[in-house]
Design a protein around this motif. Structure first.
Motif, PDB file in Angstrom:
ATOM      1  N   LEU A 367       0.845  -1.191   0.000  1.00 27.45           N
ATOM      2  CA  LEU A 367       0.000   0.000   0.000  1.00 27.45           C
ATOM      3  C   LEU A 367       0.884   1.246   0.000  1.00 27.45           C
ATOM      4  O   LEU A 367       1.069   1.895   1.024  1.00 27.45           O
ATOM      5  N   ARG A 368       1.454   1.529  -1.132  1.00 31.77           N
ATOM      6  CA  ARG A 368       2.363   2.677  -1.233  1.00 31.77           C
ATOM      7  C   ARG A 368       1.614   3.998  -1.134  1.00 31.77           C
ATOM      8  O   ARG A 368       2.217   5.044  -0.982  1.00 31.77           O
ATOM      9  N   ARG A 369       0.290   3.931  -1.222  1.00 40.53           N
ATOM     10  CA  ARG A 369      -0.500   5.165  -1.173  1.00 40.53           C
ATOM     11  C   ARG A 369      -0.964   5.484   0.242  1.00 40.53           C
ATOM     12  O   ARG A 369      -1.688   6.429   0.452  1.00 40.53           O
ATOM     13  N   VAL A 370      -0.551   4.664   1.197  1.00 41.53           N
ATOM     14  CA  VAL A 370      -0.983   4.849   2.588  1.00 41.53           C
ATOM     15  C   VAL A 370       0.087   5.606   3.358  1.00 41.53           C
ATOM     16  O   VAL A 370       1.253   5.231   3.342  1.00 41.53           O
ATOM     17  N   LYS A 371      -0.319   6.674   4.020  1.00 42.24           N
ATOM     18  CA  LYS A 371       0.617   7.464   4.814  1.00 42.24           C
ATOM     19  C   LYS A 371       0.011   7.741   6.191  1.00 42.24           C
ATOM     20  O   LYS A 371      -1.169   8.070   6.296  1.00 42.24           O
ATOM     21  N   THR A 372       0.839   7.588   7.207  1.00 40.68           N
ATOM     22  CA  THR A 372       0.410   7.879   8.573  1.00 40.68           C
ATOM     23  C   THR A 372       1.030   9.193   9.016  1.00 40.68           C
ATOM     24  O   THR A 372       2.232   9.404   8.834  1.00 40.68           O
ATOM     25  N   PHE A 373       0.221  10.065   9.580  1.00 38.52           N
ATOM     26  CA  PHE A 373       0.704  11.357  10.052  1.00 38.52           C
ATOM     27  C   PHE A 373       0.702  11.346  11.577  1.00 38.52           C
ATOM     28  O   PHE A 373      -0.356  11.354  12.223  1.00 38.52           O
ATOM     29  N   SER A 374       1.892  11.293  12.150  1.00 42.76           N
ATOM     30  CA  SER A 374       2.011  11.196  13.605  1.00 42.76           C
ATOM     31  C   SER A 374       1.672  12.509  14.296  1.00 42.76           C
ATOM     32  O   SER A 374       1.449  12.533  15.505  1.00 42.76           O
ATOM     33  N   LEU A 375       1.620  13.618  13.545  1.00 43.69           N
ATOM     34  CA  LEU A 375       1.316  14.906  14.167  1.00 43.69           C
ATOM     35  C   LEU A 375      -0.133  14.992  14.624  1.00 43.69           C
ATOM     36  O   LEU A 375      -0.454  15.650  15.601  1.00 43.69           O
ATOM     37  N   ASN A 376      -1.021  14.306  13.900  1.00 49.28           N
ATOM     38  CA  ASN A 376      -2.423  14.320  14.311  1.00 49.28           C
ATOM     39  C   ASN A 376      -3.023  12.915  14.378  1.00 49.28           C
ATOM     40  O   ASN A 376      -4.216  12.762  14.605  1.00 49.28           O
ATOM     41  N   GLY A 377      -2.197  11.905  14.174  1.00 47.60           N
ATOM     42  CA  GLY A 377      -2.661  10.536  14.304  1.00 47.60           C
ATOM     43  C   GLY A 377      -3.526  10.030  13.171  1.00 47.60           C
ATOM     44  O   GLY A 377      -4.066   8.930  13.252  1.00 47.60           O
ATOM     45  N   SER A 378      -3.672  10.792  12.094  1.00 47.08           N
ATOM     46  CA  SER A 378      -4.565  10.403  11.013  1.00 47.08           C
ATOM     47  C   SER A 378      -3.861   9.496  10.009  1.00 47.08           C
ATOM     48  O   SER A 378      -2.638   9.439   9.941  1.00 47.08           O
ATOM     49  N   LEU A 379      -4.681   8.794   9.228  1.00 44.02           N
ATOM     50  CA  LEU A 379      -4.198   7.917   8.165  1.00 44.02           C
ATOM     51  C   LEU A 379      -4.804   8.401   6.861  1.00 44.02           C
ATOM     52  O   LEU A 379      -6.029   8.535   6.753  1.00 44.02           O
ATOM     53  N   VAL A 380      -3.970   8.650   5.856  1.00 47.67           N
ATOM     54  CA  VAL A 380      -4.436   9.166   4.574  1.00 47.67           C
ATOM     55  C   VAL A 380      -4.176   8.126   3.491  1.00 47.67           C
ATOM     56  O   VAL A 380      -3.058   7.622   3.364  1.00 47.67           O
ATOM     57  N   ILE A 381      -5.217   7.780   2.758  1.00 48.91           N
ATOM     58  CA  ILE A 381      -5.101   6.865   1.622  1.00 48.91           C
ATOM     59  C   ILE A 381      -5.407   7.666   0.368  1.00 48.91           C
ATOM     60  O   ILE A 381      -6.516   8.172   0.200  1.00 48.91           O
TER      61      ILE A 381
END
Length: 461
Positions: A367-381
């Motif tokens: 899933l190369r399109r999946v990114k986790t943002f530790s600044l707000n805990g969100s997951l973006v696909i």
């Protein structure tokens, strides 16, 4: 005659096998190498091979005598030490000319009781260790960073049992490992069907004829599997290593997550203390009736290999949220109860993976399109597709790596002809109808106004 032929063939095969398994010790210019003869030996002969010739360097019983065979250059760099009445002999300030095969032949009461052959390769420089992750059973290309266009290279693999290096290839085309083959265009190794018993430490030597110019160490390893469970469930941890016997099954050890008071800040990649406890001896570890205290690192250990699992046990989650998408959309999943200083871990149960739960870190190659943002805990696909449908969990870990809450989100595909599409179509139809009615009303009002103006003008005239 046939027996002689067969014996010659077996001897030839044995010689080739010995040559193929030549054990190599890597040293660097300015470094040292120490010979450690056995304590019970009366004396030892240290020799080196130059081509086909074997040259005696020194006899340990007459090292400094007038008849000493030690070359003058070597004599200035040779030192003798002793620990617990066991003598050792060290060559200091190594240079590339010290690269050779050495033999240590020891005698006790007139008989050879020990013989050790060591091939020493002295390199000019050593590159930083490069770490490459590969999935269990996967394939990875290990490149030689220092090779550039120079194909005069040599690949070595590290043997933990002997603590030495051996050749991967005897020549440019013959591999000494069943699961390794060379990629000539990139001077790379291709490791296929990677397992925990596959050699995990490699080194590429860039050679100038017989001289080692530089070495480039590489570690290939399977990253730890991060496993999610809720309290009261049962966890089954599998040991995928295969170098154990029936009478010696693998040992399971547990290390608890480090406390924030010990590390300053809780993070999964922090180095933990060496305090660990044995929790089982079997090919799998079954933990029933899970509690939050079962969270931690679990190691499956054998004589030469080690596999790590990270078990995260969370409280049961509440009703899930629902995210609808169309293909090509970008979807952002929120992690509830997350605050600064906490660690968000995202897990996924895809509709296409038979209900297995994966940590998004472990499947990042898929899933190369999946990114986790530790600044707000969100997951973006980004650029969502049907393969992204499924259940997503966000586990919130406090500074002590204890899971404090879980957010579950169902990612569903918006069917073009389903109820959502129908509601969308009805809404658009109603809006279009209202717009038409509004236009008719406006035109009617305008026409009536004009007629009224005309009648007023006729009356005045």
């Amino acid at each position: 005659m046939a027996a002689v032929t067969e014996l010659s063939f077996l001897l030839f095969a044995l010689i080739n096998n010995i040559h193929a398994e030549e054990r190599i010790t890597i040293r660097y210019e300015g470094g040292s190498y120490t010979f450690n003869p056995p304590k019970e030996a009366n004396f030892c002969l240290i020799s080196r091979f130059v081509g086909e010739k074997k040259l005696l360097l020194w006899n340990t019983s007459a090292l400094w005598s007038e008849n000493s065979t030690v070359p003058e250059d070597l004599k200035r760099r040779l030192s003798v030490g002793s620990v617990n009445n066991i003598s050792s002999y060290t060559i200091q300030n190594l240079t590339h000319s010290d690269s050779s095969q050495y033999q240590e032949e020891c005698w006790t009461e007139g008989k050879v009781t020990s013989e050790k052959n060591t091939s020493i390769t002295v390199c000019k420089t050593k590159d930083e260790l490069k770490v490459i992750d590969v999935r269990f059973g996967g394939t990875v290309d290990v490149s030689c960073e220092g090779a550039a266009d120079n194909l005069n290279i040599q690949w070595l693999k590290y043997d933990h049992g002997y603590k030495t290096w051996t050749k991967v290839f005897e020549d440019d085309t013959t591999s000494l490992m069943d699961n390794v083959k060379v990629v000539k265009t990139t001077s790379a190794l291709r490791l296929s069907n990677f397992t925990f018993t596959t050699f995990q430490w490699y080194m590429c030597l860039v050679m100038n004829q017989q001289q080692c110019v530089s070495s480039h160490p590489v570690q290939v390893s399977v990253p730890p599997e991060i496993i999610y469970h809720s309290v009261e469930e049962t966890a089954v941890l599998q040991c995928n290593v295969t170098d154990f016997s029936d009478d010696q099954p693998p040992v399971w050890m547990k290390r608890n997550f480090p406390k924030s008071s010990d590390t300053g800040q809780g993070q999964l990649n922090k180095t933990v203390s060496n305090v660990e406890e044995e929790v089982g001896r079997n090919y799998s570890l079954v933990i029933s009736s899970l509690t939050l205290n079962h969270s931690g690192r679990y190691y499956c250990k054998t004589f030469v290999t080690l596999q790590m699992h990270v078990l995260v046990v969370c409280p049961k989650f509440g009703p899930p949220a629902v995210e609808l998408f169309s293909e090509g959309d970008d979807v952002t999943l929120r992690c509830r109860n997350w605050e600064e200083g906490m660690v968000p871990l995202w897990f996924m149960k895809s509709n296409k993976t038979e209900g297995r739960i994966f940590n998004t870190y472990n499947i990042r190659s898929d899933l190369r399109r999946v990114k986790t943002f530790s600044l707000n805990g969100s997951l973006v696909i980004s650029n969502v597709s049907l393969e992204d449908t499924g259940e997503y969990w966000c586990a919130v870990l406090d500074p002590d790596q204890q899971c404090v809450s879980t957010t579950k989100t169902l990612v569903k595909y918006r069917e073009p002809f389903g109820i959502h599409f129908t509601l969308y179509t009805v809404r658009n139809s109603l809006l279009s109808g209202l717009l038409v009615i509004l236009c008719v009303v406006v035109v009617t009002v305008i026409q009536r106004s004009r007629r009224g103006e005309q009648r007023s003008a006729e009356t005045e005239s």
